[in-house]
Motif scaffolding. Structure first.
Motif, PDB file in Angstrom:
ATOM      1  N   ILE A  35       0.777  -0.999   0.039  1.00  0.00           N
ATOM      2  CA  ILE A  35      -0.319   0.272  -0.238  1.00  0.00           C
ATOM      3  C   ILE A  35       1.033   1.321   0.069  1.00  0.00           C
ATOM      4  O   ILE A  35       1.631   1.724   0.501  1.00  0.00           O
ATOM      5  CB  ILE A  35      -0.883   0.214   1.228  1.00  0.00           C
ATOM      6  CG1 ILE A  35      -0.368   0.401   2.115  1.00  0.00           C
ATOM      7  CG2 ILE A  35      -1.763  -0.798   1.123  1.00  0.00           C
ATOM      8  CD1 ILE A  35      -0.754   0.751   3.954  1.00  0.00           C
ATOM      9  N   GLY A  36       0.302   2.204  -0.651  1.00  0.00           N
ATOM     10  CA  GLY A  36       0.704   3.474  -0.059  1.00  0.00           C
ATOM     11  C   GLY A  36       2.239   4.003  -1.251  1.00  0.00           C
ATOM     12  O   GLY A  36       2.104   3.306  -2.268  1.00  0.00           O
ATOM     13  N   ARG A  37       2.793   4.758  -1.377  1.00  0.00           N
ATOM     14  CA  ARG A  37       4.001   5.689  -2.303  1.00  0.00           C
ATOM     15  C   ARG A  37       5.249   4.436  -1.958  1.00  0.00           C
ATOM     16  O   ARG A  37       5.360   3.449  -0.885  1.00  0.00           O
ATOM     17  CB  ARG A  37       4.500   6.701  -2.173  1.00  0.00           C
ATOM     18  CG  ARG A  37       5.369   7.245  -0.839  1.00  0.00           C
ATOM     19  CD  ARG A  37       4.913   8.768  -0.886  1.00  0.00           C
ATOM     20  NE  ARG A  37       3.177   8.867  -0.147  1.00  0.00           N
ATOM     21  CZ  ARG A  37       4.064  10.581  -0.100  1.00  0.00           C
ATOM     22  NH1 ARG A  37       3.965  11.576  -0.313  1.00  0.00           N
ATOM     23  NH2 ARG A  37       2.249  10.853   0.148  1.00  0.00           N
ATOM     24  N   GLY A  38       5.784   4.717  -2.552  1.00  0.00           N
ATOM     25  CA  GLY A  38       7.568   4.284  -3.388  1.00  0.00           C
ATOM     26  C   GLY A  38       7.334   2.771  -3.595  1.00  0.00           C
ATOM     27  O   GLY A  38       6.156   2.171  -3.992  1.00  0.00           O
ATOM     28  N   SER A  39       8.427   2.840  -4.305  1.00  0.00           N
ATOM     29  CA  SER A  39       8.834   1.390  -5.170  1.00  0.00           C
ATOM     30  C   SER A  39       8.077   0.707  -4.185  1.00  0.00           C
ATOM     31  O   SER A  39       8.836   0.317  -3.086  1.00  0.00           O
ATOM     32  CB  SER A  39       9.552   1.327  -6.039  1.00  0.00           C
ATOM     33  OG  SER A  39      10.948   1.232  -5.295  1.00  0.00           O
ATOM     34  N   LYS A  40       8.077  -0.746  -4.865  1.00  0.00           N
ATOM     35  CA  LYS A  40       7.894  -2.653  -4.215  1.00  0.00           C
ATOM     36  C   LYS A  40       8.128  -3.010  -4.919  1.00  0.00           C
ATOM     37  O   LYS A  40       8.031  -3.057  -6.139  1.00  0.00           O
ATOM     38  CB  LYS A  40       6.411  -2.851  -3.989  1.00  0.00           C
ATOM     39  CG  LYS A  40       5.553  -1.613  -3.190  1.00  0.00           C
ATOM     40  CD  LYS A  40       5.596  -1.569  -1.767  1.00  0.00           C
ATOM     41  CE  LYS A  40       4.478  -0.452  -1.145  1.00  0.00           C
ATOM     42  NZ  LYS A  40       4.301   1.277  -1.460  1.00  0.00           N
ATOM     43  N   THR A  41       8.440  -4.130  -4.395  1.00  0.00           N
ATOM     44  CA  THR A  41       9.412  -5.342  -5.426  1.00  0.00           C
ATOM     45  C   THR A  41       8.621  -7.068  -4.973  1.00  0.00           C
ATOM     46  O   THR A  41       8.434  -7.564  -4.223  1.00  0.00           O
ATOM     47  CB  THR A  41      10.887  -6.142  -5.114  1.00  0.00           C
ATOM     48  OG1 THR A  41      11.853  -4.983  -4.891  1.00  0.00           O
ATOM     49  CG2 THR A  41      11.933  -6.876  -5.645  1.00  0.00           C
ATOM     50  N   ASN A  42       7.805  -7.796  -5.984  1.00  0.00           N
ATOM     51  CA  ASN A  42       7.217  -9.186  -6.037  1.00  0.00           C
ATOM     52  C   ASN A  42       8.107 -10.010  -6.180  1.00  0.00           C
ATOM     53  O   ASN A  42       9.401  -9.727  -6.974  1.00  0.00           O
ATOM     54  CB  ASN A  42       6.262  -8.655  -6.901  1.00  0.00           C
ATOM     55  CG  ASN A  42       5.357  -7.455  -6.926  1.00  0.00           C
ATOM     56  OD1 ASN A  42       5.385  -7.135  -5.808  1.00  0.00           O
ATOM     57  ND2 ASN A  42       4.093  -7.391  -8.055  1.00  0.00           N
ATOM     58  N   ARG A  43       7.827 -11.005  -5.830  1.00  0.00           N
ATOM     59  CA  ARG A  43       8.777 -11.971  -5.670  1.00  0.00           C
ATOM     60  C   ARG A  43       7.459 -13.493  -5.163  1.00  0.00           C
ATOM     61  O   ARG A  43       6.883 -13.528  -4.872  1.00  0.00           O
ATOM     62  CB  ARG A  43       9.487 -12.413  -4.970  1.00  0.00           C
ATOM     63  CG  ARG A  43      10.793 -10.727  -4.130  1.00  0.00           C
ATOM     64  CD  ARG A  43      11.592 -11.111  -3.324  1.00  0.00           C
ATOM     65  NE  ARG A  43      11.093 -11.524  -2.163  1.00  0.00           N
ATOM     66  CZ  ARG A  43      12.073 -11.015  -1.200  1.00  0.00           C
ATOM     67  NH1 ARG A  43      13.180 -10.435  -0.921  1.00  0.00           N
ATOM     68  NH2 ARG A  43      11.721 -11.134   0.257  1.00  0.00           N
ATOM     69  N   THR A  44       7.743 -13.803  -6.013  1.00  0.00           N
ATOM     70  CA  THR A  44       7.469 -15.789  -5.938  1.00  0.00           C
ATOM     71  C   THR A  44       8.546 -17.124  -5.933  1.00  0.00           C
ATOM     72  O   THR A  44       9.658 -17.101  -5.744  1.00  0.00           O
ATOM     73  CB  THR A  44       6.508 -15.888  -7.417  1.00  0.00           C
ATOM     74  OG1 THR A  44       7.173 -15.751  -8.809  1.00  0.00           O
ATOM     75  CG2 THR A  44       5.703 -14.849  -7.198  1.00  0.00           C
ATOM     76  N   GLY A  45       8.017 -18.262  -6.182  1.00  0.00           N
ATOM     77  CA  GLY A  45       8.726 -18.851  -5.745  1.00  0.00           C
ATOM     78  C   GLY A  45       9.283 -19.247  -4.402  1.00  0.00           C
ATOM     79  O   GLY A  45       9.992 -19.816  -4.102  1.00  0.00           O
ATOM     80  N   LEU A  46       8.570 -18.642  -3.109  1.00  0.00           N
ATOM     81  CA  LEU A  46       8.940 -18.982  -1.399  1.00  0.00           C
ATOM     82  C   LEU A  46       8.337 -19.803  -1.088  1.00  0.00           C
ATOM     83  O   LEU A  46       7.530 -20.030  -0.920  1.00  0.00           O
ATOM     84  CB  LEU A  46       9.651 -17.475  -1.320  1.00  0.00           C
ATOM     85  CG  LEU A  46      10.309 -16.608  -2.314  1.00  0.00           C
ATOM     86  CD1 LEU A  46      10.407 -15.103  -1.996  1.00  0.00           C
ATOM     87  CD2 LEU A  46      12.001 -16.957  -2.317  1.00  0.00           C
ATOM     88  N   THR A  47       9.181 -19.667  -0.374  1.00  0.00           N
ATOM     89  CA  THR A  47       8.376 -20.936   1.231  1.00  0.00           C
ATOM     90  C   THR A  47       7.333 -19.665   1.755  1.00  0.00           C
ATOM     91  O   THR A  47       6.817 -18.681   1.747  1.00  0.00           O
ATOM     92  CB  THR A  47       8.892 -21.012   2.795  1.00  0.00           C
ATOM     93  OG1 THR A  47       9.521 -20.044   2.838  1.00  0.00           O
ATOM     94  CG2 THR A  47      10.007 -22.209   1.917  1.00  0.00           C
ATOM     95  N   MET A  48       6.111 -19.863   2.542  1.00  0.00           N
ATOM     96  CA  MET A  48       4.968 -19.488   3.092  1.00  0.00           C
ATOM     97  C   MET A  48       5.493 -18.289   3.843  1.00  0.00           C
ATOM     98  O   MET A  48       4.693 -17.252   4.434  1.00  0.00           O
ATOM     99  CB  MET A  48       4.124 -20.194   3.691  1.00  0.00           C
ATOM    100  CG  MET A  48       3.394 -21.381   3.161  1.00  0.00           C
ATOM    101  SD  MET A  48       2.296 -20.516   1.954  1.00  0.00           S
ATOM    102  CE  MET A  48       0.972 -20.186   2.813  1.00  0.00           C
ATOM    103  N   ASP A  49       6.678 -18.809   4.952  1.00  0.00           N
ATOM    104  CA  ASP A  49       7.577 -17.179   6.070  1.00  0.00           C
ATOM    105  C   ASP A  49       8.011 -16.417   5.403  1.00  0.00           C
ATOM    106  O   ASP A  49       8.330 -15.615   6.054  1.00  0.00           O
ATOM    107  CB  ASP A  49       8.309 -17.938   6.702  1.00  0.00           C
ATOM    108  CG  ASP A  49       7.315 -19.112   7.783  1.00  0.00           C
ATOM    109  OD1 ASP A  49       6.259 -19.020   8.079  1.00  0.00           O
ATOM    110  OD2 ASP A  49       7.831 -20.042   8.550  1.00  0.00           O
ATOM    111  N   SER A  50       8.943 -16.965   3.858  1.00  0.00           N
ATOM    112  CA  SER A  50       9.043 -15.665   3.558  1.00  0.00           C
ATOM    113  C   SER A  50       8.032 -14.398   3.357  1.00  0.00           C
ATOM    114  O   SER A  50       7.054 -14.503   2.891  1.00  0.00           O
ATOM    115  CB  SER A  50       9.618 -16.350   2.025  1.00  0.00           C
ATOM    116  OG  SER A  50      10.852 -16.957   2.523  1.00  0.00           O
ATOM    117  N   TYR A  51       9.065 -13.327   2.780  1.00  0.00           N
ATOM    118  CA  TYR A  51       7.887 -12.087   1.869  1.00  0.00           C
ATOM    119  C   TYR A  51       8.184 -11.930   0.871  1.00  0.00           C
ATOM    120  O   TYR A  51       8.784 -12.127  -0.368  1.00  0.00           O
ATOM    121  CB  TYR A  51       8.966 -10.933   2.706  1.00  0.00           C
ATOM    122  CG  TYR A  51       8.685 -10.622   4.192  1.00  0.00           C
ATOM    123  CD1 TYR A  51       7.623 -10.152   4.572  1.00  0.00           C
ATOM    124  CD2 TYR A  51      10.055 -10.632   4.621  1.00  0.00           C
ATOM    125  CE1 TYR A  51       7.665 -10.103   6.192  1.00  0.00           C
ATOM    126  CE2 TYR A  51      10.055 -10.657   6.225  1.00  0.00           C
ATOM    127  CZ  TYR A  51       9.495 -10.385   7.050  1.00  0.00           C
ATOM    128  OH  TYR A  51       9.121 -10.478   8.438  1.00  0.00           O
TER     129      TYR A  51
END
Length: 629
Positions: free
Chosen positions: A431-447
């Motif tokens: 949410i909100g301003r600022g860039s974000k980095t999306n990631r997939t293929g990680l464990t459920m505890d990862s961000y």
């Protein structure tokens, strides 16, 4: 000399100033860099204005390296204002905020007299993409008053000096509200009359009369409004507040003997008038209190005209009042009219959020299903079956779009997203301003989403909700985890708050099968430095449990105003432990806007209805969890 070209990307400071209705005041600002060095204001001017009715320009000046801006009396309410820095033909927004004006009645100051409000320091960031920060100054009021600012400062000193002495006098001398009024009226009147008579009896007696009159009389001061009468029930505190505006300490009485006669006459006249008004107000308040019907020990109340209200009657059951023929239909029509109006007002503040179907991407053991899918409205994902000794994992990245008319800023204050799943799932959104980095293929505890540009400073947030535990047969419910990643400028780095939640639902209300919506709402914009919690996350269930709306986290939320929809991407991570395929769903959502005065009625409604399911909260420095499957 301030170089405005270095300010091109800076956000103005956000500041609310509390004041009292119809009281003219002045505020002082000091401009510094991040090291505390005062900015050179040579050749720089300032202008500002109150933007809400009644429209008025702020009175601005620069003295001794300080910026002084003042305003005339404002009515009760919230009034936005802007303060601009001007160099040549270029101007830059320095402060944006609001005057929060309480509706307390104050006797007016003399013409062209101003009372001191407060002082603050504006800290300019070192780079060009930061935000101007506000720090309250520890400057004393007497120090501030000692500097004259045109018509601002001449009479301000006398407005401040004797509040504490008066309050101590009243607390020591007065035991009851009625006795306060009688004592104040008699004492002030007699002191005033004796003060007038003492002028003729000699210089020493006149000085003494001035000092005595000064302890009990004259004009309004800024802090007096803070102690004004709020209710009759507040008894002694209300009495202190009523008397306080009558007081001004005559500190310079002995040095101004030649002016004694005029001061004494003014003090006597004002004292008698003020005491009379206080007595009249107290009488009216007492009469209003006596007119309120009293409730007996059984909870019954008898009203004038013979109507009796028994303790068993309540708003839920309602009261059936007989009316003349035709009245029930007419009254019902009026009620339906107002109800429809309220519903229309709420709908007008809500905009749709759609799924950008053509841009959805999937990874791992998850695929876009063909059934249960409508382009832009709802999307079903199929989560593959687990293989021998290994669970199936998958991720779906869902961009969100929708109409969001705005220019530089958007007044978004909340949103809701329709989500559910039959597999264990984690829902992440930025949410909100600022860039974000999306990631997939990680464990459920990862961000699955982290702040972008190598954790560069910005004021957006990342929130994820994880439902990955089986039903607790002892406690009878499900445990849920909520994580919030946010930046706090006062500590200088990113932090993460982890909230543990327990949903008390029956074993027939499986999770996350019973999840219908995740709802984010906030009450107002928090400050950039402290980031106090102004928002909340709610979970709406669709099962058969008695409660279907739960509060699952307290959050910081958007700062000031935001660009775009406020939430732009949803990532669903799913884990399937079954030997057959499961599913996850996402549907359209809603985007909510502030009403006038930066208020969000939806937030307050949800707070009143929701069951608080929060069990524990823990905040720590952010450390990335990035574990591939």
């Amino acid at each position: 000399m301030v170089e405005l070209n270095t300010w091109a990307g800076l956000e103005p400071a956000v500041m609310d100033i509390k004041t009292v209705s119809f009281l003219a005041q002045v505020f002082e600002l000091t401009l510094t860099d991040s090291t505390g060095s005062v900015v050179d204001l040579e050749g720089v001017t300032f202008r500002g204005a109150v933007n809400t009715a009644p429209l008025q320009e702020l009175m601005c000046s620069v003295e001794g390296g300080k910026v002084l801006f003042g305003w005339s009396g404002l009515p009760a309410g919230r009034h936005s204002f802007d303060l601009f820095l001007v160099t040549g033909q270029v101007e830059k927004a320095l402060v944006r905020g609001a005057f929060v004006v309480s509706g307390r009645v104050m006797p007016p100051l003399d013409q062209e007299s101003y009372s001191v409000n407060h002082a603050a320091t504006l800290v300019l960031p070192d780079n060009t993409d930061g935000i101007i920060l506000v720090e309250l100054s520890e400057v004393g009021l007497v120090d501030l008053l000692s500097r004259k600012a045109g018509a601002f400062a001449e009479e301000a000193r006398d407005h401040v000096s004797s509040v504490r002495e008066l309050k101590e006098f009243i607390v020591q001398k007065v035991d009851g509200f009625g006795y306060v009024v009688d004592t104040a009226t008699t004492a002030i009147t007699e002191v005033g009359k004796s003060a007038v008579e003492s002028v003729e009896s000699g210089r020493e007696e006149a000085v003494k009369a001035v000092e005595e009159a000064g302890e009990m009389a004259t004009t309004a001061i800024t802090e007096a409004g803070k102690s004004a009468v709020e209710s009759v029930e507040s008894s002694r505190r209300a009495a202190v507040g009523t008397i306080t505006p009558l007081v001004q300490r005559a500190e310079t009485a002995k040095e101004a003997i030649d002016q004694a006669e005029g001061r004494i006459n003014t003090a006597a006249t004002n004292a008698v008038t003020s005491a009379t008004e206080s007595a009249n107000s107290a009488t009216a308040a007492q009469q209003a209190l006596e007119a309120i019907p009293q409730v007996d020990a059984s909870g019954n109340m008898t009203l004038a005209g013979g109507l009796t209200a028994a303790g068993a009657i309540n708003a839920n059951g309602g009261i059936n009042i007989p009316l003349v023929v035709g009245a029930p239909t007419d009254t019902g029509a009026v009620n339906r009219f107002y109800t429809s109006g309220l519903a229309g007002a709420v709908s007008a503040l809500v905009q749709p959020i759609y799924l950008n179907s053509s841009s959805i991407t999937v990874a791992g053991s998850i695929s876009k299903a063909s059934n249960g899918t409508l382009a832009g409205l709802t999307q079903r994902f199929s989560v593959g079956a687990a293989s021998a000794g290994s669970n199936a994992y998958g991720s779906a990245v869902i961009p969100l779009i929708g109409p969001n008319g705005q220019f530089n800023y958007s007044s978004v204050c909340g949103f809701s997203l329709a989500v559910s799943a039959t597999a264990f799932a984690k829902f992440t959104f930025g949410i909100g301003r600022g860039s974000k980095t999306n990631r997939t293929g990680l464990t459920m505890d990862s961000y699955s989403i982290i702040p972008g540009n190598n954790l560069a400073v910005n004021y957006g947030e990342v929130i994820d909700v994880t439902i990955n535990t089986p039903y607790d047969t002892v406690r009878k419910g499900y445990e849920i985890r909520v994580r919030e990643i946010f930046y706090v400028s006062s500590v200088g780095h990113w932090q993460v708050k982890t909230t543990t939640v327990f949903l008390p639902v029956g074993h027939n209300e499986l999770m996350p099968n019973g999840l219908n919506r995740l709802i984010y709402m906030q009450s107002g914009p928090p400050s950039t430095a402290v980031r106090e919690e102004k928002a909340a996350l709610y979970m709406e269930l669709g099962g058969g449990s008695a409660n279907t709306l739960f509060k699952i986290a307290s959050l910081r939320g958007f700062i000031a105003f935001e660009a775009g929809t406020g939430v732009s991407t949803l990532i669903i991570d799913a884990r399937n432990e079954k030997t057959y395929a499961l599913s996850a769903d996402a549907g359209t959502g809603t985007r909510h806007l502030y009403t006038n005065g930066l208020t969000n009625p939806t937030y307050h409604a949800l707070e009143a209805m929701a069951v608080n399911a929060i069990e524990s909260e823990e905040t720590a420095d952010f450390e990335d969890i990035n574990i591939p499957l």
